[in-house]
Design an enzyme around this catalytic site. Structure first.
Site, PDB file in Angstrom:
ATOM      1  N   CYS A  10       0.926  -1.222  -0.042  1.00 20.19           N
ATOM      2  CA  CYS A  10      -0.033   0.010  -0.122  1.00 20.19           C
ATOM      3  C   CYS A  10       0.811   1.334   0.078  1.00 20.19           C
ATOM      4  O   CYS A  10       0.530   2.285  -0.746  1.00 20.19           O
ATOM      5  CB  CYS A  10      -1.065  -0.058   1.199  1.00 20.19           C
ATOM      6  SG  CYS A  10      -0.088   0.053   2.682  1.00 20.19           S
TER       7      CYS A  10
ATOM      8  N   HIS B 108      -1.287   1.243   7.220  1.00 16.77           N
ATOM      9  CA  HIS B 108      -1.982   1.362   6.046  1.00 16.77           C
ATOM     10  C   HIS B 108      -1.973   2.757   5.362  1.00 16.77           C
ATOM     11  O   HIS B 108      -2.134   3.542   6.005  1.00 16.77           O
ATOM     12  CB  HIS B 108      -3.648   1.005   5.925  1.00 16.77           C
ATOM     13  CG  HIS B 108      -4.187   0.899   4.320  1.00 16.77           C
ATOM     14  ND1 HIS B 108      -3.813  -0.051   3.558  1.00 16.77           N
ATOM     15  CD2 HIS B 108      -5.008   1.662   4.046  1.00 16.77           C
ATOM     16  CE1 HIS B 108      -4.368   0.122   2.427  1.00 16.77           C
ATOM     17  NE2 HIS B 108      -5.407   1.258   2.721  1.00 16.77           N
TER      18      HIS B 108
ATOM     19  N   ASP C 105      -7.946   4.720  -2.931  1.00 17.92           N
ATOM     20  CA  ASP C 105      -7.102   3.786  -2.652  1.00 17.92           C
ATOM     21  C   ASP C 105      -6.522   2.849  -3.688  1.00 17.92           C
ATOM     22  O   ASP C 105      -7.734   2.234  -4.044  1.00 17.92           O
ATOM     23  CB  ASP C 105      -7.747   3.071  -1.047  1.00 17.92           C
ATOM     24  CG  ASP C 105      -6.573   2.211  -0.586  1.00 17.92           C
ATOM     25  OD1 ASP C 105      -5.490   2.014  -0.809  1.00 17.92           O
ATOM     26  OD2 ASP C 105      -7.053   1.781   0.672  1.00 17.92           O
TER      27      ASP C 105
END
Length: 258
Positions: free
Chosen positions: A69, A109, A124
């Site tokens: 991520c 994250h 995202d």
């Protein structure tokens, strides 16, 4: 056009002359999810580098690898900035559904927050198979994509002021928590993500420092590869096969180009 802008478009299959706007951002997100895999091979092969603009660009756009991520959303952040979006990076805490608790790795994250006409949206491209594939407004409004339904609720938790909820297509009957984040803690220097990478590499509870994992979305679902299994979701039907080391290497190359 900058090298980053040119190479990102080339990697995901968008022409040089297409103007990227908020209205077609969902197209960018879907193409990104299908072109750039979520994967941890650098960690498993002990070849990580410092998180810098140059290194992330080199890894994902020049060497055509994927990432986790903090890499996938940082390269997206740089691309959005190049295309005149008002965006910042944020860190969140994922909810561990297996253990029914917030992740012990903390704020590891990473995602993007875009300000469009005074409304904030969560964007995202680094949440594995859980990608919204569209900007999700921070007002509780549900958005629906080929991957399911998603919403961000204004909800206080020990980890921030908002929580992403999701209901994945063909998989979830009820809403479940994705992650919590603080909308007031945005940052624009991706070198801050070296702290995230360090935790992911070393933390005993990290999900990404034990076994190889590759995930990529497809037109009809997604693919998940580990060192022991290959799982394909096609139109809501799952096929899971046990594999050996040789088959792992073949699938890694054929399906993920890694």
């Amino acid at each position: 056009m900058s090298d980053l802008n040119f190479l990102f478009r080339k990697r995901i299959g968008i022409s040089d002359d297409e103007v990227i706007t908020f209205q077609n951002l969902d197209k960018v997100l879907e193409k990104t999810a299908k072109a750039i895999p979520f994967e941890n091979l650098c960690i498993m092969e002990n070849r990580t580098t410092q998180i810098t603009n140059e290194n992330v660009m080199s890894k994902i756009l020049e060497q055509n690898e994927g990432g986790l991520c903090y890499e996938l959303n940082s390269i997206l952040y740089l691309f959005l900035i190049e295309n005149n979006f008002n965006t910042t990076l944020i860190r969140g805490v994922v909810y561990d559904h297996m253990k029914q608790q917030w992740s012990a790795t903390g704020k590891t994250h990473v995602a993007n927050l875009i300000d469009h006409n005074g409304q904030l949206y969560l964007v995202d491209t680094g949440f594995g198979g859980n990608l919204p594939l569209k900007p999700v407004p921070l007002n509780g409004e549900m958005v629906e994509s080929n991957n399911g339904e998603f919403r961000v609720d204004d909800q206080e938790s020990e980890h921030g002021d908002y929580i992403l909820y999701m209901k994945l297509k063909h998989k979830d009957e009820d809403w479940k928590i994705g992650y919590a984040f603080n909308s007031n803690e945005g940052f624009t220097n991706i070198t801050e993500l070296n702290e995230v990478q360090k935790i992911i590499i070393k933390h005993p509870e990290s999900a990404f420092n034990k076994n190889p994992l590759m995930i990529k979305l497809t037109d009809k679902g997604n693919m998940i590869l580990t060192d022991s299994s290959f799982t394909e979701w096609v139109d809501g039907k799952m096929t899971k096969k046990k594999i050996d080391e040789k088959r792992f290497s073949l699938i890694r190359k054929e399906y993920f180009n890694l």
